[in-house]
Write an enzyme that holds these catalytic residues in place. Structure first.
Site: not given
Ligand code: ADP
Length: 874
Positions: A757, A800
């Protein structure tokens, strides 16, 4: 005397000594005895003063004998005791603590007063033996006495058996030992009753002591002689005699007692087996073991092993269960009362409870709460147990790598124990508790089998009604136990276990949620824990928000709770100080604000601390003695000294907690080319990650540091290839990497990281470095990239985003395919942030740089791979 460090001549006793109270023995200076420890206070003393970890601490303790006072028919402490040095502690903690001390006497003391009772007694003492003094040569009478005593001692030693170490040693030393100590050493060898020994102890003066001891000595010699004669007649009884002689009254636990103990034990156990309401097979097995026990001699190791085993069997809750009280509305209320927010989690828990209630059995999947530390997983499970009215037991599985930990050890091994499950049931005393399997993701696998497989057996409803612990060796029905698990991450839970579980994610909290949790739950809890109330201390919400922002950076609220606790402690100290200055004030029970802390409150704690400090001056002691045990103070008098309530302000927070730990330092770091902020998922919540790159002369290499996994390294290669391929489009020179070496670093350097990611972040960093342009300081991003610059979806979006929000980053770039995840994000967070959804690397760059890269990208004829779609914004 082989003068050791503690040789009496050098000893000056502390003024206060922890006291060990013995009921059937006397320790005399110079001798060494074994003392069995069984009372709670003596155990407390051993634990807190003698053993820390596995180390024996060099502590002098006072041995005081308890003697019956015939008039009052109570036990009183003998006024004179012996200071001793513990040379050995042996014993066991399981199944119940029991120790034996080997103690060597140093010198006599007079017990003046007891200044503490709990957790173990402490007394003030005056040292009695003046050991430095030698026998006065001019005192002819005394000299004669000493000579007579030495003679008798010599004769006794000759009769005694040399195989006893004390005898052998004395024989060697009798010429050198000063008479002061010799009398005590000999007195401890002779057979004598308790009162006789106490008399010797009381005789501080040497002449008196010899006069008291001599008759005992003569008596013993006489008896030994008679024994000898009889022996010679009978000829063969020698061996036994030796045993008796060596035991000669020095041993505190005399054998006949132990025997009686044993007999009592057995009949008590028998009664318990009959009362325990066990299933037939278990009862039969237990009675059979009991039969074996009856045949055994109590001093055999097998005896205590069998006894421990039977005690476990009778302690287990074979047929004791609590009645479950479950109404869904009560459950809702309980969960709400203990937890702020967590709506989705609460809903899932309620659904689970409702289904369970309707089905009427426990055969559903096992709940598993997954999330970062400190988000309330354990606390939810506790609420569930309160709601159901079932006792709660927590089993920490972190680091368990031996299947025997779960399943128990075979009884034939020394130190064998039942497994955690059976031990837990023994502790909670019912067969239907809520059992929390904490940190189930931290199970290890070692050489001793797989604990995961053992757990599987425990959790499987087909098997767990006849769960057989290896130690217990009898099936125990676990089907009524409600198991619940917690974990930080799903990835390390063994798959077969995961299959049995219903996972409920407990994500982190937003800043606002934390402030609310802080003021509604953590503050009241910490106030109570520090003996304060809301009338004394107030902490406004904006101050809690300050603490959240400047002193914590976490997904949960653990650090927040600790920080609030620190503030409470500081205020509690202020209040307590005011209180101590004000002893004279009368107290009114009704208005008391300092709750009585267990075992006597703050004052007692202070006493103990002073005790640790053995060289405290006599003035200190005076003060300690005169302070009433529990000085209390009422609020009115406290008000005169402090302005109540104390309202915490930002300055106080700084004074107490120090300078802020976290300040949004990101802005400064991002203000050079070659730096961008990525978002990472970790088992402890989301995190922002500042990725940096630099270039220097070299041969076109890419160096990556920060303990990257292979997937991440590949991402970096993909990123570099994409940048090379699009160099012209990005406005870079054709051979922009010629003779250049690139170094890219991912902090924190010591933590290993992996996963795809970071792709978009790496590209952004590279572009920023080569184009020499700064990335916007309020932007963070996440997303996987392909070689062709397509952005693919990634996991952990909620964590996140919360992390970005915590860090004050207001723009977040995420893959369009992750749009669905935004539904989980609290509106409070979304309102503060701009979320940019992207499909391609070009869109990432467009959003990441002020003024974007769009112009360059669109006008570039080479770009025929991906079309630029204007970034769709929420
Ligand atoms: P975990 O088990 O997830 O590591 P804990 O259950 O030990 O976390 O929670 C840590 C502390 O935070 C506990 O004191 C708990 O009561 C408190 N806490 C966590 N979440 C909440 C919440 N939503 N409302 C109230 N208190 C909470």
């Amino acid at each position: 005397e082989s003068s050791s460090a503690m040789s009496p001549a050098t000893v000056i006793l502390p003024k206060k000594l922890p006291l060990l109270i013995v009921s059937d023995g006397v320790l005399l200076p110079g001798s060494t005895i074994r003392i069995p420890i069984s009372t709670v206070r003596n155990i407390n003393l051993v634990r807190s003063r003698l053993t820390s970890g596995n180390q024996l601490r060099n502590t002098v303790i006072g041995i005081v004998t308890k003697e019956p006072d015939k008039e009052k028919n109570v036990n009183v402490l003998h006024e004179i005791g012996t200071a001793g040095l513990v040379v050995q502690v042996t014993g066991t903690n399981w199944p119940r603590p029991s120790y034996t001390l080997l103690v060597t006497g140093i010198c006599r003391f007079k017990l003046v007063s007891i200044i503490q009772e709990h957790p173990y007694p402490v007394g003030t003492v005056i040292q009695l033996d003046d050991i430095r003094s030698t026998v006065d040569e001019s005192d002819a009478q005394l000299k004669e006495l000493v000579e007579e005593f030495k003679d008798a001692a010599q004769r006794l030693l000759e009769l005694l058996d040399v195989s006893t170490p004390a005898v052998a040693k004395l024989k060697e030393l009798i010429k050198q030992v000063p008479s002061q100590q010799l009398t005590d050493m000999i007195a401890s060898l002779v057979r004598a009753s308790l009162p006789e020994r106490l008399q010797v102890l009381d005789a501080v003066d040497l002449a008196t002591r010899i006069r008291v001891t001599l008759p005992l000595l003569h008596r013993h010699i006489q008896r030994l002689k008679e024994d000898r004669e009889m022996e010679e007649e009978e000829g063969t009884r020698k061996d036994r005699q030796i045993i008796r002689m060596t035991q000669g009254g020095r041993n505190l636990s005399s054998d006949p007692d132990a025997l009686e103990d044993g007999v009592d034990d057995v009949s008590e156990l028998e009664a318990k087996i009959k009362e325990a309401n066990m299933p037939d097979h278990a009862k039969k097995a237990a009675l059979k073991e009991l039969g074996r026990l009856k045949q055994m001699a109590p001093h055999m190791p097998e005896y205590s092993m069998t006894r421990n085993y039977l005690e476990l069997v009778v302690d287990l809750p074979w047929s004791i269960s609590v009645k479950e009280t479950c109404s869904i509305s009560k459950a809702r209320a309980d969960l709400d009362a203990d937890h702020y927010g967590l709506e989705k989690v609460k809903r899932r828990v309620l659904e689970y409870l409702a289904v369970r209630q309707l089905r009427g059995d426990l055969k559903g999947p096992i709940l598993c709460f997954v999330g970062p530390p400190g988000v309330g997983k354990t606390s939810i499970v506790k609420s569930i147990s309160t709601t159901l009215g079932r006792p709660y037991h927590r089993m920490s599985l972190g680091g368990v790598s031996d299947q025997h930990d779960i399943r128990g050890h075979r009884r034939t091994y020394i130190g064998a124990m039942p497994g955690r499950i059976i031990q837990g049931l023994r502790t909670v005393k019912v067969n239907n508790p809520v059992m929390l399997l904490d940190e189930i993701d931290k199970l290890g696998t070692g050489i001793h089998g797989d604990p995961g497989a053992a757990l599987l057996e425990v959790l499987d409803p087909e098997q767990n009604s006849t769960f057989t612990d290896t130690y217990l060796n009898l099936p125990f029905n676990l089907s009524q136990v409600l198991f619940v698990a917690t974990a930080n991450s799903l990835s390390t839970i063994p798959t077969p276990l995961l299959d049995r579980m219903e996972v409920i994610h407990v994500p982190g909290y937003t800043q606002e949620e934390k402030v609310m949790i802080g003021s509604l739950h953590l503050l009241p809890k910490q106030l109570a824990e520090h003996g304060l109330t809301a009338d004394i201390l107030k902490m406004p919400q904006d101050i809690i928000a300050n603490i959240v922002g400047e002193y914590t950076r976490e997904a949960g609220v653990r650090a927040l709770e600790r920080k609030i606790g620190s503030v409470c402690r500081a205020i509690a100290v202020q209040v307590a100080e005011t209180r101590t200055e004000d002893h004279g004030t009368k107290t009114e029970e009704s208005n008391v604000i300092m709750p009585e802390v267990e075992d006597g409150g703050l004052q007692k704690t202070a006493d103990i601390q002073k005790l640790e400090n053995d060289d405290s001056s006599p003035e200190d002691e005076q003060q300690v003695a005169s302070v009433p045990a529990q000085p209390l103070m009422n609020q009115t008098s406290l008000r005169e000294h402090l302005e109540l309530p104390i309202t915490i302000d930002a300055k106080m927070v700084h004074d107490i907690l120090g300078p802020p730990i976290f300040q949004s330092g990101l802005a400064g770091r991002v203000s050079v080319p070659g730096v961008a902020v990525g978002l990472a998922w970790t088992p402890v919540g989301g995190e922002v990650m500042v990725v940096e790159a630099s270039r220097s002369k070299g041969d076109s290499n890419l160096t990556l540091t920060g303990q990257l996994g292979s997937v991440m390294q590949e991402s970096a290669k993909i990123a570099l290839s994409w940048v090379r391929q699009h160099a012209i489009m990005l406005g870079l020179e054709k051979d922009f990497m010629k003779d250049e070496e690139i170094h890219m670093h991912f902090p924190a350097g010591a933590i290993s990281k992996d996963g795809p990611s970071a792709g978009v972040t790496i590209i952004t960093v590279l572009v920023s470095l080569f184009a020499n342009r700064c990335v916007r300081s309020d932007v963070s991003m996440t997303g996987e990239i392909t070689l062709n610059g397509v952005v693919l979806p990634v996991g952990g979006i909620k964590e996140k985003l919360l992390a970005a929000h915590r860090a004050g980053l207001t723009t977040v770039i995420i893959p369009t395919a992750n749009k669905k995840d935004l539904a989980d994000i609290p509106n409070a967070v979304l309102n503060d942030m701009e979320v940019v959804l992207v499909n391609s690397v070009e869109e990432v760059l467009e959003a990441a740089f002020d003024d974007g890269f769009a112009d360059t990208l669109v006008s570039d004829p080479v770009d025929n791979i991906s079309k630029v779609i204007p970034s769709s914004k929420l």
